[in-house]
Motif scaffolding. Sequence first.
Motif, short mmCIF file in Angstrom:
data_model
loop_
_atom_site.label_atom_id
_atom_site.label_comp_id
_atom_site.label_asym_id
_atom_site.label_seq_id
_atom_site.Cartn_x
_atom_site.Cartn_y
_atom_site.Cartn_z
N PHE A 1 0.85 -1.20 0.00
CA PHE A 1 0.00 0.00 0.00
C PHE A 1 0.88 1.25 0.00
CE2 PHE A 1 -2.83 -2.83 2.86
CZ PHE A 1 -3.16 -3.61 1.76
N GLY B 138 -0.89 -0.87 -6.43
CA GLY B 138 -2.19 -1.04 -7.06
C GLY B 138 -2.80 0.25 -7.57
N GLY C 120 -5.17 -4.86 -2.32
CA GLY C 120 -4.61 -3.59 -2.77
C GLY C 120 -4.61 -3.46 -4.29
N LEU C 121 -5.36 -4.33 -4.97
CA LEU C 121 -5.47 -4.37 -6.44
C LEU C 121 -4.11 -4.36 -7.13
CD1 LEU C 121 -8.37 -3.11 -5.46
CD2 LEU C 121 -8.67 -2.91 -7.91
N TRP C 122 -3.19 -5.16 -6.59
CA TRP C 122 -1.84 -5.28 -7.15
C TRP C 122 -1.71 -6.69 -7.72
CZ3 TRP C 122 2.92 -6.74 -3.82
CH2 TRP C 122 4.08 -6.72 -4.60
N PRO D 185 1.05 -8.63 -9.67
CA PRO D 185 2.35 -8.76 -10.31
C PRO D 185 2.52 -10.10 -11.03
CG PRO D 185 2.58 -9.10 -7.96
CD PRO D 185 1.12 -8.82 -8.22
#
Lengths: 191, 394
Positions: free
Chosen positions: A145, A150, B146-148, B150
Motif C-alpha cells: 500500500f 495497485g 490492494g489491487l496489485w 504482479p
Amino acid sequence: VTPSDPPRDHDQSDPIPEDAGDGAEVGVGDEATESEIDNGPPSSAGPVVEFRDPFATNLARAFAIIGSGVMVFGVLGLFHSASRTHPGQWVRWWLGGLVVHDLIVAPLVIAFGAFMIGRARGWWRAPLQGGLIATGIVTLVAWPFLRGYGLNPDNPSVLPGNYAWGLAGTLAIIWSITAVIAWRRRGFSRN
Amino acid sequence: MVRVLKRARTAIKAPSDELRRGPFRDGAFSSYLHSERVASWLGIALGISFVTCFATGLLSHLIQHPPSWFTWPARPAGLYRITQGIHVATGVASIPLLLGKLWAVYPRLWQWPPVRSVLHALERASLIPLVAGSIFLLFTGLANIGLWYPWDFFFPAGHYSAAWITIGALIIHVAAKGSIAMREIRNRPTTKPESDGLSRRGFLATIFGTAGLLTVVTVGQTVGPLKRLALLAPRRPDVGPQGFPVNQSAAEANVTELAVDPNYRLLVSGNVARPLALSLDELRSMPQTVAELPIACVEGWSTSQTWRGIRVTDLLDRAGAPANVRVRAESLQPGGLYRASVLNELHARDPDTLIALEVGGDTLHIDHGYPARLIGPNRPGVQQTKWVTELVVL
C-alpha cells in the motif's frame, strides 16, 4: 499481568474447546516421541513408542488420507483451469514464496534480530524484541500500500489513504505500548 | 543390491557428522522461543484462522459459481458483507500468526538427520505444500485487496486452487502434529525463560497483539464505525465517486462512450412473452423503489447505500416472464470475466433487487454504472453488474 510477564501456569487460559481435543489427539509414527527442539534434535536411536490408543492412530491415518485427497483435488483443479491459473507461473510464485522466506527472509530476520538485541540487557530487552517484531510485520503488510503498487489513474478510490502517515501512526501505537511495558519493567527491576 | 540399499538407508538415517555444518549444527538456533510450546499455540490459532478463511472463501466461490445443489439466499441482505469481511480480516490477521509460527519452527528446517524414516520423509515433504501454500495465499490475498497483480494468472482461480492444496496439507499436518500441539498446551512448560529476553508468553502476546492491531487498522474498510482507525486499509468506505469506492471504473471497462449513448435501451429478452426495449426516459417514468442495500466487494470493503430504481420483478412481470426464473444481467462492457451476472430464482424476484438509476438521491455516477446498474440484497459486488443493457430471462 503484562504481556512480558514470565509464564505462569495457574492463569493460563485455554481458548480451545474441550471437544477439539478428540480431533487433534492424533499422531503419526515416531513424530509423537520428539522432544522439544531446544533440547536438540531427537536421537535416531531413540525407542519407538507404540501407540496405546488405536483410535487416535486410525484417526491420524484417516486425516492423512483425507488431506491427501483434498490436495489432489486442488492440484487437479489447478490443471483443469490451466487457462486461468497458468500452472507454470503459478508454481513459480508458489515455490518462490517458500524459497524466499526460508532462505532469505528468515535468515535475515534472525541475523538482524541477533544484531539488534544482542547487546540489549535488562528491562528493555524484551520490549525491544516485541517492538521490533511488531514493527517488522506491520511494515511488511503495509509495504504494497505504501508503495502504491495497485494505484490506478482511472480509479482514484484505490489506495486513497496516506499510507506513510498510516504506517507512522501504527508504529507510533506499537512503540507507545512498548514504551509503557518497558517503563513498567524498569520499575519492577528497580524494586 | 540389498547391501547397497541397506548402506544408503544407514547413510540417510545416520549421516556423517562431517556434513553437519552451518545451520545444521547442534545449537545453531539459540533462542528458546523456537519451542514446540510457542509453535503449538500459534499452530492452533492458525488452524482456526485458516479454516475460517477457507470456509468463507469457499462460500464466496460457491455464490459466484453455484453448482446445481447450491442456492444462495437473498436474505439476510448483509450476510455476504459479513462473510467476506471475515474472509479478508482473518487473512490479514493470519499474516503475523504465520510469520511467528514459521519463525518458531524454523530450526526444524535444519534438523539432523534430515530424514529418519519413510514416514518422516513423507511428513516433511507434506510441509512443502503447507508452507508454500500458506505464504502464497496470504501474499496473493494481500496484494489483491490492494489491487496489485504482479503475476499473469487470474487471481481468483490461482488463489482457489492454492486454498484446496493448502487445506489438504493442513489436514495432513494436523494428523502428524495434532498430538504434540495438544500435549504442549496441556502440560506445564519444561524450560525456563532466559533472564531478561522475551518470554514465551511475551512472544505470543506480541504476535497476537500485532494480529489484533492489523485488524483494527484495516477492518474499517468494511466496519463503518472503525473507518477513522483504518490507517492501513486499502479502501475507505466513504472515498470514491458519490462517496463510496469503485472496483472497476468506466474507463477501465471501456464504456465511457457506450454508457452515455442517447440510443441506450434496456432490453428484457429470453424466456418472456413480450420482449421489452426501454429507453432511459421510459425507465424513469416507471414506478421507482428505494432500497437501502450494502455493496460488498470480494476484496473486503463494503458500504451501505440508498439505491433508487425499478424492481427487476416488475420488469419481469411487464415482459410476461414466468414466476420462477433465473435472469442473466448483461453489461455494456464489451469484455471481461465479470461483464454479466446471473440472478437466481430468489434474487430475481426479491422486492429489493433493482435496476438502480440513482444512489444517494443523485443519478448514478458513470463509475457506479450509469445509466443503470443491478443492485440486490446479499450479493458479491462483482455480481452487482454495472452499465446493464439487457436482462436475459433464462
